[in-house]
Design a protein around this motif. Structure first.
Motif, PDB file in Angstrom:
ATOM      1  N   TYR A   1     -34.034 -33.988 -14.512  1.00 58.08           N
ATOM      2  CA  TYR A   1     -34.098 -35.431 -14.309  1.00 58.08           C
ATOM      3  C   TYR A   1     -32.738 -35.915 -13.807  1.00 58.08           C
ATOM      4  O   TYR A   1     -31.722 -35.730 -14.495  1.00 58.08           O
ATOM      5  CB  TYR A   1     -34.463 -36.168 -15.605  1.00 58.08           C
ATOM      6  N   PRO A   2     -32.678 -36.588 -12.603  1.00 56.53           N
ATOM      7  CA  PRO A   2     -31.384 -36.948 -12.032  1.00 56.53           C
ATOM      8  C   PRO A   2     -30.933 -38.379 -12.271  1.00 56.53           C
ATOM      9  O   PRO A   2     -29.779 -38.702 -11.972  1.00 56.53           O
ATOM     10  CB  PRO A   2     -31.622 -36.727 -10.541  1.00 56.53           C
ATOM     11  N   GLY A   3     -31.804 -39.279 -12.740  1.00 61.17           N
ATOM     12  CA  GLY A   3     -31.396 -40.678 -12.914  1.00 61.17           C
ATOM     13  C   GLY A   3     -31.192 -41.368 -11.585  1.00 61.17           C
ATOM     14  O   GLY A   3     -32.087 -41.390 -10.746  1.00 61.17           O
ATOM     15  N   TYR A   4     -29.989 -41.951 -11.365  1.00 59.48           N
ATOM     16  CA  TYR A   4     -29.684 -42.567 -10.076  1.00 59.48           C
ATOM     17  C   TYR A   4     -28.399 -41.970  -9.532  1.00 59.48           C
ATOM     18  O   TYR A   4     -27.691 -41.232 -10.216  1.00 59.48           O
ATOM     19  CB  TYR A   4     -29.575 -44.085 -10.186  1.00 59.48           C
ATOM     20  N   GLY A   5     -28.068 -42.292  -8.280  1.00 58.81           N
ATOM     21  CA  GLY A   5     -26.875 -41.746  -7.645  1.00 58.81           C
ATOM     22  C   GLY A   5     -27.230 -40.821  -6.500  1.00 58.81           C
ATOM     23  O   GLY A   5     -28.402 -40.629  -6.152  1.00 58.81           O
ATOM     24  N   ALA A   6     -26.199 -40.223  -5.911  1.00 60.35           N
ATOM     25  CA  ALA A   6     -26.386 -39.413  -4.711  1.00 60.35           C
ATOM     26  C   ALA A   6     -27.299 -38.215  -4.952  1.00 60.35           C
ATOM     27  O   ALA A   6     -28.135 -37.876  -4.107  1.00 60.35           O
ATOM     28  CB  ALA A   6     -25.028 -38.951  -4.189  1.00 60.35           C
ATOM     29  N   LEU A   7     -27.158 -37.550  -6.096  1.00 60.10           N
ATOM     30  CA  LEU A   7     -27.981 -36.368  -6.360  1.00 60.10           C
ATOM     31  C   LEU A   7     -29.458 -36.725  -6.415  1.00 60.10           C
ATOM     32  O   LEU A   7     -30.309 -35.963  -5.944  1.00 60.10           O
ATOM     33  CB  LEU A   7     -27.555 -35.718  -7.676  1.00 60.10           C
ATOM     34  N   ALA A   8     -29.777 -37.890  -6.993  1.00 60.15           N
ATOM     35  CA  ALA A   8     -31.178 -38.307  -7.124  1.00 60.15           C
ATOM     36  C   ALA A   8     -31.840 -38.538  -5.780  1.00 60.15           C
ATOM     37  O   ALA A   8     -33.073 -38.539  -5.690  1.00 60.15           O
ATOM     38  CB  ALA A   8     -31.257 -39.579  -7.965  1.00 60.15           C
ATOM     39  N   GLU A   9     -31.035 -38.720  -4.714  1.00 59.37           N
ATOM     40  CA  GLU A   9     -31.580 -38.973  -3.386  1.00 59.37           C
ATOM     41  C   GLU A   9     -31.400 -37.786  -2.448  1.00 59.37           C
ATOM     42  O   GLU A   9     -31.710 -37.887  -1.263  1.00 59.37           O
ATOM     43  CB  GLU A   9     -30.908 -40.216  -2.786  1.00 59.37           C
ATOM     44  N   ASP A  10     -30.926 -36.671  -2.965  1.00 63.15           N
ATOM     45  CA  ASP A  10     -30.670 -35.498  -2.139  1.00 63.15           C
ATOM     46  C   ASP A  10     -31.921 -34.622  -2.062  1.00 63.15           C
ATOM     47  O   ASP A  10     -32.331 -34.034  -3.068  1.00 63.15           O
ATOM     48  CB  ASP A  10     -29.505 -34.695  -2.736  1.00 63.15           C
ATOM     49  N   PRO A  11     -32.541 -34.509  -0.878  1.00 64.74           N
ATOM     50  CA  PRO A  11     -33.778 -33.714  -0.782  1.00 64.74           C
ATOM     51  C   PRO A  11     -33.578 -32.234  -1.067  1.00 64.74           C
ATOM     52  O   PRO A  11     -34.536 -31.518  -1.372  1.00 64.74           O
ATOM     53  CB  PRO A  11     -34.219 -33.938   0.667  1.00 64.74           C
ATOM     54  N   ALA A  12     -32.318 -31.767  -0.999  1.00 59.30           N
ATOM     55  CA  ALA A  12     -32.074 -30.349  -1.278  1.00 59.30           C
ATOM     56  C   ALA A  12     -32.342 -30.005  -2.732  1.00 59.30           C
ATOM     57  O   ALA A  12     -32.673 -28.847  -3.055  1.00 59.30           O
ATOM     58  CB  ALA A  12     -30.632 -29.985  -0.907  1.00 59.30           C
TER      59      ALA A  12
END
Length: 427
Positions: free
Chosen positions: A78-89
């Motif tokens: 679970y990534p929450g919010y931020g750059a990682l949460a939007e990274d398709p990789a």
């Protein structure tokens, strides 16, 4: 018991740990070896260390997060919010490892992350879009066609980072020179909306593709890429226009095949609205959604990721609940770091809750917010007054922050009744 890796830090990680424990999952935190702030790990069942420095090399590093998930035997991340949460990789690599991702698919995240592609998709689906261009030659042509000002953005930027407003020919020349030094195709430009303000429409999409409302909010105070104040329900937009934005948001997420929780942002000005971007992650203002729906949004994301189909009317937004949230961003010092919080006092205030997981006495290296201050009341004026009292009564020393900027704006906004604050800003 299923095990979940919470791939984030600070207040959102601490909150996610609580939610997953309530759901019966075993939450595992991550902590960068180079990050002195580790309060978010205390309530978890364990934590995995991340080597490296900086966000890109630790919490936002897909390879290190996937490796941590493997080490702890996580069933999901679970990534929450931020750059990682939007990274398709991330979902792509997790799928290869046989680990579930609590969020949209890699394809949807890739389509949402690329601003040029997202705007093209929105236009194809009938949403209003601003004149725009990608790449140096096309941007030069756009400026020649519509004039200045325009807004320049990294094509795959996250959270408003790198955004700049180009007002003059000299500004344009400098910006294009910077593009020439790198890859011009990494920049996207669109027409600037004078005195426009941003409205975000948050929705939940179930496995059947049905769109359910989670509320809307408007940005009241923005400093660069930082939204210092947001409020809900939206009052700065005509009801008919707001209803069209809700319909456009639903049409876009459905057309993209998105499942889960997402926010579609629009820029509003002169009685019109235009699509800005879509974020397939937890919104930073998720607690406002929860206050108006009574639902734990992180639990809802998990339910949707498991293929849930929600009953009609399962999510209802109570717009009689007025919310206003202030974010006390940290202003970096000369070395680019936040500094050391030597004291932190957040005063009790009726109707106000704080979102903070910083450890005083330890350096702040990667976090950029001291706390989020959320007030809920029966009117915007009452919520704004409560936020003002909370912000003015806060005692935060050791780091520079934007509490005074927020308090000054609230006092001059006309929203807060006179004598609503404490008059003494603790810094």
């Amino acid at each position: 018991m299923r095990r979940v890796l919470i791939a984030n830090r600070g207040a959102i990680a601490a909150r996610a740990v609580d939610t997953f424990r309530t759901l019966g999952w075993s939450p595992i935190a991550v902590a960068a070896v180079s990050d002195p702030q580790r309060l978010h790990t205390l309530a978890a069942d364990g934590h995995e260390w991340l080597d490296g420095t900086g966000l890109d090399g630790t919490y936002d590093h897909v390879g290190r997060i996937v490796a941590a998930a493997r080490r702890c035997g996580a069933d999901a991340v679970y990534p929450g919010y931020g750059a990682l949460a939007e990274d398709p990789a991330l979902p792509e690599r997790l799928a290869e490892a046989g680990i579930a991702f609590i969020g949209p698919t890699a394809g949807v995240l890739a389509a949402a992350q690329d601003k040029d592609h997202a705007v093209a998709t929105a236009g194809r689906l009938g949403l209003p879009v601003l004149p725009h261009a990608t790449g140096r030659e096309a941007i030069t042509g756009l400026v020649g066609e519509i004039g200045l000002p325009v807004i320049l953005k990294p094509v795959t930027g996250c959270g408003g980072l790198g955004v700049r407003i180009v007002h003059t020919e000299a500004d344009a020349a400098r910006a294009l020179a910077l593009m020439d030094a790198g890859d011009g195709d990494d920049w996207y430009a669109e027409r600037y909306v004078d005195r426009g303000h941003v409205v975000g429409v948050t929705v939940a999409v179930d496995a059947a593709g049905t769109v359910h409302p989670l509320g809307e909010r408007e940005s009241l105070l923005v400093d660069g890429s930082m939204k210092l104040l947001e409020a809900s329900p939206v009052q700065g937009v005509a009801p008919g226009l707001l209803e069209r934005m809700r319909a456009d948001a639903a049409r876009l997420v459905t057309g993209m095949g998105l499942r889960g929780v997402a926010t579609v942002e629009f820029i509003v000005g002169a009685g019109s609205h235009w699509f800005l971007e879509v974020n397939g992650r937890l919104p930073l203002a998720y607690r406002m959604c929860e206050a108006q729906t009574g639902r734990d949004v992180i639990a809802l994301q998990t339910e949707l990721a498991q293929g849930a189909v929600l009953a009609p009317g399962a999510l209802r937004v109570d717009r009689e609940v007025h919310c206003l949230e202030a974010r006390l961003f940290i202003e970096p010092g000369p070395d680019g770091r936040g500094g050391l919080i030597t004291s932190l006092t957040l005063p009790p205030e009726p109707g106000v809750t704080y979102n903070c997981a910083l450890d005083t006495g330890r350096p702040v290296v990667l976090d950029n917010i001291v706390t989020q201050v959320l007030a809920c009341a029966d009117s915007r004026a009452a919520a704004a007054g409560a936020v003002l009292r909370a912000v003015e009564g806060s005692g935060i020393s050791g780091v520079a922050h934007c509490a005074e900027e927020i308090a000054v704006w609230l006092r001059g906004s006309g929203i807060v009744p006179e004598r609503a604050g404490s008059q003494a800003l603790g810094v």
